[in-house]
Scaffold this active site. Structure first.
Site, PDB file in Angstrom:
ATOM      1  N   LYS A  86      27.901 -71.680 -17.141  1.00  7.92           N
ATOM      2  CA  LYS A  86      27.897 -70.370 -16.486  1.00  7.92           C
ATOM      3  C   LYS A  86      29.141 -69.605 -16.891  1.00  7.92           C
ATOM      4  CE  LYS A  86      31.338 -71.107 -13.345  1.00  7.92           C
ATOM      5  NZ  LYS A  86      32.628 -70.374 -13.360  1.00  7.92           N
TER       6      LYS A  86
ATOM      7  N   ASP B  15      31.565 -74.948  -7.078  1.00  7.22           N
ATOM      8  CA  ASP B  15      30.611 -74.368  -8.024  1.00  7.22           C
ATOM      9  C   ASP B  15      29.269 -75.083  -8.038  1.00  7.22           C
ATOM     10  OD1 ASP B  15      32.473 -72.504  -8.758  1.00  7.22           O
ATOM     11  OD2 ASP B  15      32.923 -73.384 -10.714  1.00  7.22           O
TER      12      ASP B  15
END
Length: 297
Positions: A20, A145
């Site tokens: 990401k 995350d």
């Protein structure tokens, strides 16, 4: 252990663990327990690691080979599998092998994505039937995350990373470059120079581009290699840092443009000479959903 050592890869099932990038990152406060409050947009990429898993029936959870500098007890994949096993009282186990492609310590979520993939894959392989919300709650115990990757969609992120709202993003190609420097995330977040009171923004403001990565100023000051990489990449398109670095990225209209700049990185070594360190890079497109999205309801 011999069962693990003698394992052949065709016995394992491969599961993708996409990287990401943070399209922006604002630090809006700090909780009494030390965790920082943030706003960000997390974007999935069609580039990342592959987690290979083979279910076991003896309850053992093992990785097939050591990772330099990472004890097995500290390995996020092993921790994820153990947490899931304990949470569900499952008698199943697993052998786990990770093919690493996402740069470690780049702010691209590699370890967190690997852990999320383990939770999603084992929920399927062990036939546990846990819902997405329950997996997200488990993932938060492993790292801020991890919930995003289980959420499985590009997201507007708030809190410490647990407040997730889906966001639609245009199809975009990115060039991601990583200087070979080790950045301590803990040191960046504890820096006296870090601004922790950025005024909360809105999606409308994000769409105008009036946002930034609050960590970038601190990283630029402490790591000139990252600062130089940002300057070099900005010749071609607006460059930004992802997470706490060291990876930086830029958007391009098409893959051909991104690959042309990547060729300069790899072939002429122009950036390496300018940044005075080893660099690596890759091109990727944004994803709308995690490849394993359907493994959780």
């Amino acid at each position: 252990m011999a069962d693990t050592v003698n394992a052949t890869m065709h016995d394992f099932q491969p599961f993708p663990a996409p990287a990401k990038i943070n399209l922006f990152l604002h630090i809006t406060g700090r909780r009494p327990d030390g965790y920082h409050l943030m706003q960000s947009v997390f974007r999935l990429l069609d580039f990342g690691d592959t987690v290979h898993i083979r279910p076991r029936h003896d309850g053992a959870i093992c990785r097939t080979e050591p990772i330099p500098g990472v004890a097995e007890i500290d390995d996020l994949c092993i921790r994820a599998a153990t947490l899931l096993q304990q949470h569900t009282n499952s008698k199943m186990g697993a052998d786990i092998h990770v093919s690493k492609h996402t740069p470690m310590g780049g702010g691209l979520g590699g370890g967190s994505s690997d852990a999320a993939t383990v939770l999603l894959a084992l929920n399927h392989l062990w036939q546990l039937g846990l819902k997405r919300e329950e997996l997200i709650a488990l993932g938060l115990q492993l790292g801020a995350d991890v919930p995003f990757f289980i959420f499985g969609q590009n997201a507007w992120v708030e809190g410490i990373g647990e407040k997730l709202q889906p966001i639609q993003l245009p199809h975009t190609c990115y060039l991601v470059i990583t200087p070979r420097v080790h950045i301590s995330t803990a040191e960046i977040f504890s820096s006296k120079e870090l601004t922790r009171d950025t005024k909360p923004t809105t999606m409308a403001t994000f769409l105008t581009g009036m946002v930034q990565n609050d960590l970038e100023t601190v990283v630029r000051q402490q790591y000139p290699e990252v600062a130089k990489t940002l300057i070099w990449l900005s010749q071609f398109s607006k460059a930004r840092m992802s997470g706490s670095g060291a990876s930086v990225f830029a958007e391009f209209e098409n893959q051909e443009q991104a690959e042309a700049v990547l060729a300069r990185v790899k072939q002429t070594r122009e950036l390496q000479q300018y940044a005075d360190c080893e660099v690596s890079g890759f091109c990727a497109h944004g994803l709308n959903r995690h490849p394993l999205y359907t493994l959780a309801d």
